[in-house]
Design a protein around this motif. Sequence first.
Motif, PDB file in Angstrom:
ATOM      1  N   ALA A   1       0.834  -1.211   0.000  1.00 41.73           N
ATOM      2  CA  ALA A   1       0.000   0.000   0.000  1.00 41.73           C
ATOM      3  C   ALA A   1       0.862   1.251   0.000  1.00 41.73           C
ATOM      4  O   ALA A   1       1.936   1.290   0.594  1.00 41.73           O
ATOM      5  N   ASP A   2       0.368   2.286  -0.675  1.00 43.10           N
ATOM      6  CA  ASP A   2       1.016   3.592  -0.627  1.00 43.10           C
ATOM      7  C   ASP A   2       0.575   4.345   0.617  1.00 43.10           C
ATOM      8  O   ASP A   2       1.327   5.140   1.172  1.00 43.10           O
ATOM      9  N   ASP A   3      -0.659   4.088   1.029  1.00 46.33           N
ATOM     10  CA  ASP A   3      -1.239   4.838   2.139  1.00 46.33           C
ATOM     11  C   ASP A   3      -2.448   4.072   2.672  1.00 46.33           C
ATOM     12  O   ASP A   3      -3.185   3.467   1.899  1.00 46.33           O
ATOM     13  N   ILE A   4      -2.646   4.088   3.979  1.00 45.07           N
ATOM     14  CA  ILE A   4      -3.850   3.526   4.591  1.00 45.07           C
ATOM     15  C   ILE A   4      -4.465   4.629   5.440  1.00 45.07           C
ATOM     16  O   ILE A   4      -3.854   5.122   6.384  1.00 45.07           O
ATOM     17  N   MET A   5      -5.680   5.028   5.057  1.00 45.17           N
ATOM     18  CA  MET A   5      -6.379   6.080   5.790  1.00 45.17           C
ATOM     19  C   MET A   5      -7.461   5.459   6.657  1.00 45.17           C
ATOM     20  O   MET A   5      -8.251   4.653   6.175  1.00 45.17           O
ATOM     21  N   GLU A   6      -7.478   5.830   7.914  1.00 43.50           N
ATOM     22  CA  GLU A   6      -8.478   5.341   8.861  1.00 43.50           C
ATOM     23  C   GLU A   6      -9.567   6.387   9.030  1.00 43.50           C
ATOM     24  O   GLU A   6      -9.274   7.565   9.193  1.00 43.50           O
ATOM     25  N   GLN A   7     -10.808   5.932   9.008  1.00 42.37           N
ATOM     26  CA  GLN A   7     -11.943   6.830   9.237  1.00 42.37           C
ATOM     27  C   GLN A   7     -12.844   6.184  10.290  1.00 42.37           C
ATOM     28  O   GLN A   7     -13.553   5.222   9.994  1.00 42.37           O
ATOM     29  N   PRO A   8     -12.832   6.703  11.522  1.00 43.20           N
ATOM     30  CA  PRO A   8     -13.689   6.130  12.565  1.00 43.20           C
ATOM     31  C   PRO A   8     -15.167   6.344  12.247  1.00 43.20           C
ATOM     32  O   PRO A   8     -15.540   7.322  11.605  1.00 43.20           O
ATOM     33  N   TYR A   9     -15.986   5.406  12.700  1.00 45.38           N
ATOM     34  CA  TYR A   9     -17.426   5.520  12.532  1.00 45.38           C
ATOM     35  C   TYR A   9     -18.086   5.259  13.882  1.00 45.38           C
ATOM     36  O   TYR A   9     -17.812   4.245  14.536  1.00 45.38           O
ATOM     37  N   VAL A  10     -18.954   6.172  14.296  1.00 44.49           N
ATOM     38  CA  VAL A  10     -19.671   6.030  15.570  1.00 44.49           C
ATOM     39  C   VAL A  10     -21.122   6.432  15.348  1.00 44.49           C
ATOM     40  O   VAL A  10     -21.402   7.526  14.853  1.00 44.49           O
ATOM     41  N   ASN A  11     -22.045   5.523  15.714  1.00 44.17           N
ATOM     42  CA  ASN A  11     -23.465   5.838  15.718  1.00 44.17           C
ATOM     43  C   ASN A  11     -24.010   5.388  17.072  1.00 44.17           C
ATOM     44  O   ASN A  11     -24.294   4.207  17.276  1.00 44.17           O
ATOM     45  N   TYR A  12     -24.110   6.357  17.989  1.00 39.24           N
ATOM     46  CA  TYR A  12     -24.540   6.049  19.353  1.00 39.24           C
ATOM     47  C   TYR A  12     -25.974   5.522  19.405  1.00 39.24           C
ATOM     48  O   TYR A  12     -26.287   4.637  20.201  1.00 39.24           O
ATOM     49  N   ASN A  13     -26.851   6.059  18.550  1.00 40.18           N
ATOM     50  CA  ASN A  13     -28.259   5.645  18.566  1.00 40.18           C
ATOM     51  C   ASN A  13     -28.423   4.173  18.206  1.00 40.18           C
ATOM     52  O   ASN A  13     -29.237   3.470  18.807  1.00 40.18           O
ATOM     53  N   LYS A  14     -27.673   3.704  17.222  1.00 39.56           N
ATOM     54  CA  LYS A  14     -27.788   2.305  16.797  1.00 39.56           C
ATOM     55  C   LYS A  14     -26.742   1.411  17.466  1.00 39.56           C
ATOM     56  O   LYS A  14     -26.709   0.213  17.219  1.00 39.56           O
ATOM     57  N   LYS A  15     -25.879   2.011  18.296  1.00 42.28           N
ATOM     58  CA  LYS A  15     -24.807   1.277  18.975  1.00 42.28           C
ATOM     59  C   LYS A  15     -23.907   0.546  17.972  1.00 42.28           C
ATOM     60  O   LYS A  15     -23.621  -0.646  18.120  1.00 42.28           O
ATOM     61  N   VAL A  16     -23.473   1.298  16.959  1.00 40.47           N
ATOM     62  CA  VAL A  16     -22.549   0.763  15.956  1.00 40.47           C
ATOM     63  C   VAL A  16     -21.286   1.610  16.002  1.00 40.47           C
ATOM     64  O   VAL A  16     -21.333   2.823  15.828  1.00 40.47           O
TER      65      VAL A  16
END
Length: 190
Positions: A109-124
């Motif tokens: 890989a040239d680059d790995i970008m992390e993008q957090p995901y949080v949905n408190y209402n659905k607990k995901v």
Amino acid sequence: MLKKSISLFFVLITLFFVISCKDEVLPKPASQLRLDYPVAKYAHFSNHCPFEFEMNEDAVIKEDKDCGFSIHYPKMKATIYLTYKMVNKDIDSLLRDAQTLTYKHVIKADDIMEQPYVNYNKKVYGMFYRVNGNAATNAQFYATDSIKHFVTGSVYFYAKPKYDSIMPAADYIKNDMQRLLETINWTQGR
């Protein structure tokens, strides 16, 4: 002798016309390959498994064992693989495995970008990884409620990874994967 001169003259004239009648060869202008994909339409998917999500209507889904799924994109020669695991008090181990799987691609890989995901209402809660370069996968994610459910997803193309060649298809499927992650809903054990 005059006959030979006239014959030679006609041969030269004929040869001149044959050679001069060819079209001039011009180089072709540079061009780019244009790949157009239809605008994605999403449909809700649910079955007996403890989670549901939205997926692209053009994709074909097949259930594997233990609530795992293969979402095929036949026109793009790609598949999104989803796996499901019960947490069983080993969330740290599941998170470590998901992150290790992603970072095994760091070699290519040239680059790995992390993008957090949080949905408190659905607990995901999860992480979406965009992998740029000639890695085997271009996107991966995990989603969990931290107590009972853990889902991972990754996309693979049926071609030797040449990122610049598959980039339009990879971007299209990355968007579908992100939509899938953002629409996960736990249906059991909320």
